[in-house]
Enzyme design. Structure first.
Site, PDB file in Angstrom:
ATOM      1  N   HIS A  28      48.462  33.245  48.639  1.00  0.00           N
ATOM      2  CA  HIS A  28      48.171  32.196  47.653  1.00  0.00           C
ATOM      3  C   HIS A  28      48.696  32.506  46.242  1.00  0.00           C
ATOM      4  CE1 HIS A  28      44.590  34.392  46.394  1.00  0.00           C
ATOM      5  NE2 HIS A  28      43.862  34.041  47.409  1.00  0.00           N
ATOM      6  N   HIS A  82      31.763  37.941  52.375  1.00  0.00           N
ATOM      7  CA  HIS A  82      32.596  37.087  51.513  1.00  0.00           C
ATOM      8  C   HIS A  82      33.192  35.979  52.376  1.00  0.00           C
ATOM      9  CE1 HIS A  82      35.428  35.733  48.616  1.00  0.00           C
ATOM     10  NE2 HIS A  82      36.420  36.554  48.876  1.00  0.00           N
ATOM     11  N   GLU A  84      35.777  33.848  51.799  1.00  0.00           N
ATOM     12  CA  GLU A  84      37.182  33.431  51.749  1.00  0.00           C
ATOM     13  C   GLU A  84      37.802  33.631  53.138  1.00  0.00           C
ATOM     14  OE1 GLU A  84      39.433  34.953  48.421  1.00  0.00           O
ATOM     15  OE2 GLU A  84      40.997  33.449  48.732  1.00  0.00           O
ATOM     16  N   ASP A  86      40.413  34.746  54.503  1.00  0.00           N
ATOM     17  CA  ASP A  86      41.027  35.963  55.048  1.00  0.00           C
ATOM     18  C   ASP A  86      39.973  36.852  55.699  1.00  0.00           C
ATOM     19  OD1 ASP A  86      40.224  36.071  52.345  1.00  0.00           O
ATOM     20  OD2 ASP A  86      41.402  37.861  51.933  1.00  0.00           O
ATOM     21  N   HIS A 148      34.770  38.221  43.807  1.00  0.00           N
ATOM     22  CA  HIS A 148      35.350  37.294  42.868  1.00  0.00           C
ATOM     23  C   HIS A 148      34.990  35.852  43.176  1.00  0.00           C
ATOM     24  CE1 HIS A 148      39.027  35.918  45.317  1.00  0.00           C
ATOM     25  NE2 HIS A 148      38.324  36.688  46.118  1.00  0.00           N
ATOM     26  N   ASP A 167      36.150  42.440  48.819  1.00  0.00           N
ATOM     27  CA  ASP A 167      37.421  42.502  48.087  1.00  0.00           C
ATOM     28  C   ASP A 167      37.448  43.604  47.012  1.00  0.00           C
ATOM     29  OD1 ASP A 167      38.756  40.492  49.437  1.00  0.00           O
ATOM     30  OD2 ASP A 167      38.262  38.931  47.992  1.00  0.00           O
ATOM     31  N   TYR A 195      46.221  44.375  42.404  1.00  0.00           N
ATOM     32  CA  TYR A 195      45.109  43.626  42.990  1.00  0.00           C
ATOM     33  C   TYR A 195      44.084  43.266  41.908  1.00  0.00           C
ATOM     34  CZ  TYR A 195      41.778  42.144  46.505  1.00  0.00           C
ATOM     35  OH  TYR A 195      40.926  41.385  47.268  1.00  0.00           O
ATOM     36  N   HIS A 228      40.342  45.091  52.082  1.00  0.00           N
ATOM     37  CA  HIS A 228      41.811  45.136  52.113  1.00  0.00           C
ATOM     38  C   HIS A 228      42.277  46.554  51.795  1.00  0.00           C
ATOM     39  CE1 HIS A 228      42.284  40.776  52.194  1.00  0.00           C
ATOM     40  NE2 HIS A 228      41.487  40.665  51.143  1.00  0.00           N
TER      41      HIS A 228
HETATM   42 FE1  FEO Z   1      38.600  36.882  48.341  1.00  0.00          FE
HETATM   43 FE2  FEO Z   1      40.092  38.965  50.530  1.00  0.00          FE
HETATM   44  O1  FEO Z   1      39.302  37.369  49.978  1.00  0.00           O
END
Ligand code: FEO
Length: 404
Positions: A28, A82, A84, A86, A148, A167, A195, A228
């Site tokens: 993104h 989280h 999101e 991913d 976040h 994250d 990041y 990640h």
């Molecule tokens: Fe905020 Fe890795 O997703």
């Protein structure tokens, strides 16, 4: 025959069951030159628990890794730190496949998952500071709202001394290595900084409160496990202290020149500005031509910078589109404590420089040198003015850092 995808043991009862994405180069708007990982973790407690899932196309990989240590149908609980996609993109299919007894998320996580997947209920909200018994293991939830996303939380598994930090403390880096101490330090620093700059920078005031609060909990910690990139088992404070440093947004003498060009006039001007910056005391000086740099690379360079100088030709009464792109992106990241200036070439109307200055002012950048505007192609005198602009900004950034 065993599957190609195997779980990797992290602690006595915790296994990494995530996925490596070697292919991704655009996340993104963020250029992920080294790919990424989607980390998910399996806790082999009395209540078998999956912490986070993976991006949708990688579900098979995650399920195979889980199956290498336990029948996935034995999963009792799923924790979503989280929402999101991913991390939640394969949640619904995973729930359908394993039929867990319960799925947990923060109160905001329950709302966010509902808004994503329209499940009609079934996710249980956990409260900040609450502890969930997995029988012989216990997990405590700490909300990290807006780090976040509003739903974000971290989970601490006390008996294994591991913090699943979603994250936070992560980086986009695919590697065959699980542990940060197995990866060259300069790559870790570069990707962790990138990041932070691209994901967490706008939330720095919250990071500045939340990270010390987490430290004050004095959690016994052997492993820091973000969602990640690599996991930390040695020198955990390295990344934690970096977050505190970046959250403070203290300027350094570093200067960043961002520009684009039509017929190389602005290239020559940018080079002259850069020479002046160095002569004035800025160090290091980074020059980012937007025809080759990605906006997320600019964000990464801005993270520790004290000066931002931008240049653009005027095109159709506007700034060059690549400058509009990167400034829009940077404005959203809310960098602080920058000094700066603008320059640009033009043919007849010449609006770009004023528009650049307006944009920098809106971003809170303190303009410390008069802009340089050049009609068509800069001559020696014009390039000397560009160098002088750089010297002035270099001197001001040195002063802003307390170095007279
Ligand atoms: Fe905020 Fe890795 O997703």
């Amino acid at each position: 025959m065993s599957d190609a995808f195997q779980a990797v043991q992290v602690t006595d009862r915790v296994y990494w069951v995530g996925a490596r994405d070697w292919e991704i180069r655009e996340f993104h708007g963020y250029a992920t030159g080294r790919g990424t990982t989607y980390n998910a973790f399996l806790v082999l407690a009395d209540k078998v628990t999956l912490v986070d899932t993976v991006k949708k196309p990688f579900r098979r990989e995650m399920m195979a890794r889980i199956a290498s240590v336990v029948d996935p149908k034995r999963i009792d609980y799923i924790i979503s730190n989280h929402s999101e996609m991913d991390h939640s993109g394969s949640l619904v299919e995973t729930i359908e496949a394993v039929r867990p007894e319960k799925v947990f998320a923060s109160a905001n996580g329950v709302k966010a998952l509902e808004a994503h997947f329209h499940l009609g209920g079934g996710i249980e909200a956990v409260t900040n500071g609450s502890t969930l018994s997995l029988g012989n293991r216990h997990v405590t939830f700490v909300e990290t709202k807006m780090l976040h996303w509003p739903d974000s939380m971290v989970s601490y598994l006390a008996e294994e001394k591991i913090l699943f930090s979603q994250d936070a403390f992560g980086q986009h880096l695919a590697s065959d290595r699980l542990w940060a101490d197995e990866i060259p330090q300069h790559i870790l620093y570069e990707e962790a900084a990138k990041y932070y700059a691209n994901i967490l920078l706008p939330f720095s005031p919250l990071v500045a409160k939340t990270v010390p609060a987490l430290k004050a909990m004095n959690l016994a910690l052997d492993v820091l496990a973000p969602d990640h990139g690599p996991l930390y088992r040695r020198d955990l404070l390295w990344i934690v202290d970096l977050y505190e440093k970046w959250a403070a947004r203290k300027p350094t003498r570093k200067a960043v020149v961002v520009y684009d060009t039509m017929w190389e006039s602005d290239t020559a001007m940018a080079k002259a500005v850069a020479e002046g910056l160095a002569a004035g005391g800025a160090e290091p000086v980074r020059v980012l031509p937007m025809r080759s740099a990605n906006r997320s690379d600019v964000a990464a360079e801005i993270l520790e910078a004290g000066a931002l100088v931008v240049g653009s030709p005027t095109i159709n009464n506007q700034i060059f589109p690549t400058l509009a792109d990167v400034l829009c992106y940077l404005e959203g990241l809310k960098p602080k404590n920058l000094v700066g200036a603008a320059f640009g070439s033009y043919g007849w109307s010449g609006e770009a420089v004023a528009k650049l200055e307006e944009w920098l002012r809106r971003m809170g950048v303190r303009l410390v040198a008069e802009a340089v505007k050049v009609r068509y192609v800069p001559d020696s005198e014009a390039l000397a003015q560009c160098r002088a602009l750089g010297e002035k900004v270099g001197g001001e950034v040195r002063k802003a850092c307390g170095d007279e």
